[in-house]
Enzyme design. Structure first.
Site, PDB file in Angstrom:
ATOM      1  N   VAL A  25       0.851  -1.187   0.000  1.00  0.00           N
ATOM      2  CA  VAL A  25       0.000   0.000   0.000  1.00  0.00           C
ATOM      3  C   VAL A  25       0.888   1.239   0.000  1.00  0.00           C
ATOM      4  CG1 VAL A  25      -1.826   1.255   1.200  1.00  0.00           C
ATOM      5  CG2 VAL A  25      -1.792  -1.240   1.273  1.00  0.00           C
ATOM      6  N   ASP A 133     -13.882  -9.346   8.833  1.00  0.00           N
ATOM      7  CA  ASP A 133     -12.470  -9.246   9.228  1.00  0.00           C
ATOM      8  C   ASP A 133     -12.224  -7.973  10.031  1.00  0.00           C
ATOM      9  OD1 ASP A 133      -9.193  -9.443   7.584  1.00  0.00           O
ATOM     10  OD2 ASP A 133      -9.933 -10.263   9.483  1.00  0.00           O
TER      11      ASP A 133
HETATM   12  C1  LIG Z   1      -1.461  -0.436   5.553  1.00  0.00           C
HETATM   13  N1  LIG Z   1      -2.265   0.776   5.450  1.00  0.00           N
HETATM   14  C2  LIG Z   1      -1.955   1.956   6.040  1.00  0.00           C
HETATM   15  C3  LIG Z   1      -2.941   2.892   5.705  1.00  0.00           C
HETATM   16  C4  LIG Z   1      -2.902   4.306   6.134  1.00  0.00           C
HETATM   17  C5  LIG Z   1      -3.520   4.388   7.530  1.00  0.00           C
HETATM   18  O1  LIG Z   1      -3.305   5.658   8.023  1.00  0.00           O
HETATM   19  C6  LIG Z   1      -3.886   2.251   4.877  1.00  0.00           C
HETATM   20  C7  LIG Z   1      -5.091   2.635   4.233  1.00  0.00           C
HETATM   21  C8  LIG Z   1      -5.784   1.681   3.482  1.00  0.00           C
HETATM   22  C9  LIG Z   1      -5.304   0.347   3.320  1.00  0.00           C
HETATM   23  C10 LIG Z   1      -5.976  -0.662   2.485  1.00  0.00           C
HETATM   24  C11 LIG Z   1      -6.414  -1.853   3.066  1.00  0.00           C
HETATM   25  C12 LIG Z   1      -7.045  -2.833   2.282  1.00  0.00           C
HETATM   26  C13 LIG Z   1      -7.276  -2.614   0.938  1.00  0.00           C
HETATM   27  C14 LIG Z   1      -6.833  -1.437   0.341  1.00  0.00           C
HETATM   28  C15 LIG Z   1      -6.177  -0.477   1.123  1.00  0.00           C
HETATM   29 CL1  LIG Z   1      -5.640   0.937   0.335  1.00  0.00          CL
HETATM   30  C16 LIG Z   1      -4.112  -0.022   3.965  1.00  0.00           C
HETATM   31  C17 LIG Z   1      -3.423   0.922   4.732  1.00  0.00           C
HETATM   32  C18 LIG Z   1      -6.978   2.349   2.976  1.00  0.00           C
HETATM   33  O2  LIG Z   1      -7.887   1.867   2.296  1.00  0.00           O
HETATM   34  N2  LIG Z   1      -6.948   3.642   3.403  1.00  0.00           N
HETATM   35  C19 LIG Z   1      -5.859   3.853   4.165  1.00  0.00           C
HETATM   36  O3  LIG Z   1      -5.592   4.939   4.695  1.00  0.00           O
END
Ligand SMILES: Cn1cc(CCO)c2c3c(c(-c4ccccc4Cl)cc21)C(=O)NC3=O
Length: 291
Positions: A25, A133
């Site tokens: 990500v 989840d």
């Molecule tokens: C590891 N990680 C860290 C972040 C930032 C948190 O401040 C994060 C995000 C997402 C996601 C995410 C989860 C699952 C699917 C798609 C995304 Cl972009 C993962 C994220 C998401 O969808 N939006 C996020 O901010």
């Protein structure tokens, strides 16, 4: 097909903010609108595989779960050079898991967490879907600045000029449900089990008759962890003990009401767990002074 990727054409990659078996990500700026997004790149799953089903599930779920302030917003998804790419709302406060690893939440933060995630679950369930989840790693924090205009009546303070609105910036913490990779429909559920640390026993026994209560159970354990229970067990004696309501000692001593609500949420019998709406109406959570 064009050889420069849409990803690099449309986004400037700022930093890697997470990686795992799910992919990577990135925090990105969209070159056109100048906004920051969270963009997940994962290797394109083999056509017809379980992974492809999950990837499509996630996009379908985001498409259905349009706009809710406690569900991470989806913007776009596409496939390119053997990658699946999904562009979501960027939450600037990190994940709840990261926050808990530094410090447990205060009582008022715990109440906010329960309120926001129960609101988000109520919305997801109202669309005939379940998350499956819910856990600290899938709850993201947004620190949003809310400009508050406070007008004062000039008559009070003797100034001659007309009302001058003064602006005070309030920081509002918003908890948002993310990662819809396990979302499935309540009608004909295709259950992909979520993280076993937050899984209720009935799901392990393939009882899918009350899936909304599995989300409530996972929220209950998430709150325990946010209150400082320490990392939850993945299996074994401790895993069963928690599911027989033996609550681990908490860093944050919860109020009697809050502890009672959490115990209800992780009750072994899904029928006895409150629905998201009932959680919102519980005296431990609803705003003071409610008649
Ligand atoms: C590891 N990680 C860290 C972040 C930032 C948190 O401040 C994060 C995000 C997402 C996601 C995410 C989860 C699952 C699917 C798609 C995304 Cl972009 C993962 C994220 C998401 O969808 N939006 C996020 O901010």
């Amino acid at each position: 097909e064009s050889n420069i990727s849409r990803y690099h054409q449309e986004f400037l990659e700022l930093e890697l903010i997470g990686s795992g078996q799910f992919g990577s990500v990135y925090k990105c700026i969209n070159r056109l609108d100048g906004c920051v997004y969270a963009v997940k790149k994962s290797t394109r799953p083999v056509a017809g595989s379980v992974l492809e089903k999950r990837a499509l599930n996630e996009v379908y779920a985001h498409a259905v779960l349009g706009r809710h302030q406690h569900v991470v917003r989806y913007y776009s998804a596409w496939a390119e050079d053997n990658h699946m790419i999904i562009q979501n709302e960027y939450c600037n406060g990190g994940s709840l898991a990261e926050k808990i690893s530094q410090e447990s939440l205060s009582i008022s933060e715990l109440r906010q967490l329960i309120l926001h995630v129960a609101e988000g679950l109520r919305y997801i369930h109202s669309e005939g879907l379940v998350h499956l989840d819910i856990k600290p790693g899938n709850i993201f924090i947004s620190r949003e600045k809310k400009a508050q205009y406070t007008n004062y009546d000039s008559a009070d303070d003797g100034f001659e000029d007309a009302d001058e609105p003064s602006i005070c910036e309030e920081e509002q913490i918003m908890y948002k449900i993310g990662d819809l990779g396990h979302v499935t429909s309540l009608i004909n559920p295709q259950v992909e089990e979520g993280d076993c640390r937050y899984l209720p026993k009935e799901i392990l026994n393939d009882d899918y008759t009350q899936l909304t209560k599995a989300d409530v159970f996972a929220l209950g354990l998430t709150v325990l962890e946010a209150a400082g229970s320490g990392p939850l067990p993945k299996n074994g004696e401790q895993w069963h003990k928690i599911r027989e309501l033996q609550i681990p000692p908490l860093a944050q001593t919860l109020s009697r009401d809050l502890l009672e609500l959490v115990k209800l949420m992780i009750n072994p019998d899904p029928a006895l767990r409150p629905s998201p709406l009932q959680i919102l109406q519980h005296r431990a959570v609803c705003p003071v002074g409610k008649k």
